[in-house]
Design a protein around this motif. Sequence first.
Motif, PDB file in Angstrom:
ATOM      1  N   ASP B  26       0.412  -1.320  -0.290  1.00  0.00           N
ATOM      2  CA  ASP B  26       0.229  -0.156   0.073  1.00  0.00           C
ATOM      3  C   ASP B  26       0.960   0.616  -0.140  1.00  0.00           C
ATOM      4  OD1 ASP B  26      -2.539  -1.782   0.343  1.00  0.00           O
ATOM      5  OD2 ASP B  26      -2.801  -1.222   2.008  1.00  0.00           O
ATOM      6  N   THR B  30       0.742   3.710  -2.892  1.00  0.00           N
ATOM      7  CA  THR B  30       0.840   5.278  -2.585  1.00  0.00           C
ATOM      8  C   THR B  30       1.393   6.479  -2.503  1.00  0.00           C
ATOM      9  OG1 THR B  30      -0.609   4.637  -0.903  1.00  0.00           O
ATOM     10  CG2 THR B  30      -0.440   6.914  -0.804  1.00  0.00           C
ATOM     11  N   THR B 128       2.431   6.335   5.231  1.00  0.00           N
ATOM     12  CA  THR B 128       2.093   6.885   4.057  1.00  0.00           C
ATOM     13  C   THR B 128       1.256   7.575   4.675  1.00  0.00           C
ATOM     14  OG1 THR B 128       2.058   3.697   3.851  1.00  0.00           O
ATOM     15  CG2 THR B 128       0.443   5.137   2.293  1.00  0.00           C
ATOM     16  N   MET B 132       0.383  11.236   2.569  1.00  0.00           N
ATOM     17  CA  MET B 132      -0.716  12.005   2.114  1.00  0.00           C
ATOM     18  C   MET B 132      -0.802  13.166   2.178  1.00  0.00           C
ATOM     19  SD  MET B 132      -2.473   9.327   0.022  1.00  0.00           S
ATOM     20  CE  MET B 132      -4.317   9.327   0.283  1.00  0.00           C
ATOM     21  N   ASN B 139      -6.859  11.528   3.374  1.00  0.00           N
ATOM     22  CA  ASN B 139      -7.255  10.518   3.447  1.00  0.00           C
ATOM     23  C   ASN B 139      -8.864   9.705   3.162  1.00  0.00           C
ATOM     24  OD1 ASN B 139      -4.834  10.284   4.354  1.00  0.00           O
ATOM     25  ND2 ASN B 139      -5.110  10.277   5.897  1.00  0.00           N
TER      26      ASN B 139
END
Lengths: 139, 139
Positions: B26, B30, B128, B132, B139
């Motif tokens: 993930d 991302t 992560t 963002m 998110n």
Amino acid sequence: MQSADAKFNKKSLLLALRRYSSAISDMEQTILLPSLLRDVPSDEVWDSEAAEESCEDLYGNYLMLKAIRNTVESGLIPLDDHKTKKTTVLNKTLEPLLNTDPEALFRFHLRGLFSVMSELTEKTRSLTDKYMDIIGAAN
Amino acid sequence: MQSADAKFNKKSLLLALRRYSSAISDMEQTILLPSLLRDVPSDEVWDSEAAEESCEDLYGNYLMLKAIRNTVESGLIPLDDHKTKKTTVLNKTLEPLLNTDPEALFRFHLRGLFSVMSELTEKTRSLTDKYMDIIGAAN
């Protein structure tokens, strides 16, 4: 480079886990009458607490080694239903590690698990040999 | 019994390793521009030594988390080519454990590995999320 690679490949946790399972299978196929191990003293006593517990004779070692194999094969973390004293001692040992960064801690436990699996494999083979001695079979 | 079983099943090392690999995937999908993490200070400093090493910014954390995933997926025990000081500290910590019986040591490292994998998974998810925030995505 080639020999370094070969050395590196021996240091695989998955291989160590497989070697252990295989040593236990050999042990189970060899030791057809585990009760012959009852009351045969184990020459390894790790600490004073160990002597109080069920592992003091070879039969206790045999059961312990099989129980660990079940944990290894299931991949499950055992619940702390017994051996509370020992766990407390080990958790105290863990305290200074809590401020260590997770990468170092990861390496520490990975190496530790590899090392203890190798030791347990050796122990399993030695127990199998001792059984052969007891029944008077040549190795 | 059922709830105890459910609790037990969560405590699987294999599941913890898979959850970690999945969190890293993930993260990789991302974080398309990892260089944006350079010089962004990590708010977690584990000890004074950690600050001296490459993990002090989020980019360092990103590289470290990916390196651990590679070790997890290969199953190989990393060679001690660096971080010698830390390894010495951890090996000293290990000394009192050497007289412990192998079953207790096995449980200690199995639990330890499970616990550190859970912590690293949390850390990967948090990194992560921070990325963002940096790129201003919701998110």
